[in-house]
Scaffold this active site. Structure first.
Site, PDB file in Angstrom:
ATOM      1  N   ASP A   1       0.844  -1.343   0.170  1.00  0.00           N
ATOM      2  CA  ASP A   1      -0.034   0.017   0.045  1.00  0.00           C
ATOM      3  C   ASP A   1       1.072   1.183  -0.014  1.00  0.00           C
ATOM      4  O   ASP A   1       0.366   2.122  -0.696  1.00  0.00           O
ATOM      5  CB  ASP A   1      -1.007   0.027   1.236  1.00  0.00           C
ATOM      6  CG  ASP A   1      -2.064  -1.141   1.099  1.00  0.00           C
ATOM      7  OD1 ASP A   1      -2.285  -1.468  -0.050  1.00  0.00           O
ATOM      8  OD2 ASP A   1      -2.491  -1.434   2.212  1.00  0.00           O
TER       9      ASP A   1
ATOM     10  N   ASP B   1      -4.099  10.368   3.572  1.00  0.00           N
ATOM     11  CA  ASP B   1      -4.318  11.116   4.688  1.00  0.00           C
ATOM     12  C   ASP B   1      -3.149  12.482   4.966  1.00  0.00           C
ATOM     13  O   ASP B   1      -2.117  12.070   4.298  1.00  0.00           O
ATOM     14  CB  ASP B   1      -4.587  10.682   6.043  1.00  0.00           C
ATOM     15  CG  ASP B   1      -3.038   9.517   6.219  1.00  0.00           C
ATOM     16  OD1 ASP B   1      -2.042  10.059   5.843  1.00  0.00           O
ATOM     17  OD2 ASP B   1      -3.891   8.274   6.761  1.00  0.00           O
TER      18      ASP B   1
ATOM     19  N   LEU C   1      -8.153   4.538  11.120  1.00  0.00           N
ATOM     20  CA  LEU C   1      -8.740   3.455  11.588  1.00  0.00           C
ATOM     21  C   LEU C   1      -8.003   3.130  12.813  1.00  0.00           C
ATOM     22  O   LEU C   1      -8.717   2.949  14.022  1.00  0.00           O
ATOM     23  CB  LEU C   1      -8.626   2.128  10.735  1.00  0.00           C
ATOM     24  CG  LEU C   1      -9.639   1.005  11.312  1.00  0.00           C
ATOM     25  CD1 LEU C   1     -10.893   1.210  11.634  1.00  0.00           C
ATOM     26  CD2 LEU C   1      -9.267   0.097  10.374  1.00  0.00           C
TER      27      LEU C   1
END
Length: 273
Positions: A58, A128, A172
């Protein structure tokens, strides 16, 4: 068909890359460039490609996302990392990836980006933007305005401003909700706020979010974008985040489904006996 390959140099070595390129060329897919994920490429080279193919996890996808958004190129990722939440293919599925490219057996999900303006520069991020203190001791004093109106004023370790795609990442871990990446929203998640009334909030991407650093008790603080340091921020400085008009198209297999990925890669909703 033409592709540009981006890879994580800590995961793939030159010999492996040579073998991968041969596999693509054998199926008449022309590899016009092969670069470490953080490399810059020219508009001329990008315009010649049909896809950006990413070999990595990722984090590697995040390093390619801004280029893909600027040049409007779809991303296809084969996971050679750990979680691989943004990957359509696992590490042993390279032949399936090549066949799907060749046969057009792919569909793409639209992933929305954030636009962060700080230090006279503008950055585009997929996951983010984070304001975080540089030292474990002490706190930082943060004010956040939405379209000029005060929303938060609190002491904390920092704050995360996340896309729906980034809701399954750092946000999260900090207590934010999981958001379906098909939704174009922005999530604000305070980091260890010293106040019971400061909680995560989800807003529309059209809002202008201004984050102001009032004071900090030790050293300095960072502003990061997708894990990379964008700026070393000081007291009485601010930055602005809003939803971007730019986006990326991220490949999925034709049977790809967000809720399946939640179960398979995060164990979401699983009952423990």
């Amino acid at each position: 068909m033409k592709v540009i390959i981006f890879y994580n140099p800590l995961k793939l070595f030159e010999k492996q890359l040579d073998e991968i390129i041969v596999l693509f060329e054998n199926d008449n897919i022309n590899v016009i460039g092969c670069f470490p994920a953080q490399s810059k490429i020219t508009e001329e080279m990008a315009s010649q490609s049909d896809y950006f193919v990413v070999f990595g996890g990722d984090g590697t996808v995040l390093k390619v996302a801004e280029k893909a958004a600027i040049f409007s190129k779809p991303i296809i990722c084969l996971n050679t990392g750990n979680l691989g939440f943004l990957s359509a293919y696992s590490g042993d599925e390279i032949k399936e990836l090549i066949n799907d490219i060749k046969n057009g057996n792919l569909h793409f999900s639209k992933r929305y980006l954030l636009e962060c303006s700080i230090g006279n520069k503008t950055y585009f991020v997929l996951n983010d933007v984070v304001l975080i203190k540089s030292q474990p001791l002490g706190t930082i004093d943060i004010e956040i305005k939405i379209d000029g109106s005060m929303l938060y004023s609190f002491l904390a370790d920092g704050v995360i401003i996340s896309t729906s795609t980034g809701s399954t990442a750092y946000a999260l871990s900090a207590g934010g909700p999981i958001i379906n990446p098909n939704l174009n929203v922005i999530e604000i998640v305070p980091l260890a706020a010293h106040a019971l009334n400061v909680k995560p909030l989800i807003i529309e991407p059209t809002h202008k979010i201004e984050v102001f650093l009032k004071t900090l008790s030790h050293d300095f603080a960072y502003v990061t974008g997708d894990g990379d340091v964008l700026y070393q921020i000081k007291t009485n400085e601010s930055f602005v985040v809003t939803g971007s008009e730019k986006y990326i198209k991220l490949a999925q297999k034709n049977n790809g489904y967000f809720f399946d990925a939640l179960k398979q890669k995060l164990g979401f909703g699983k009952r423990f006996e």
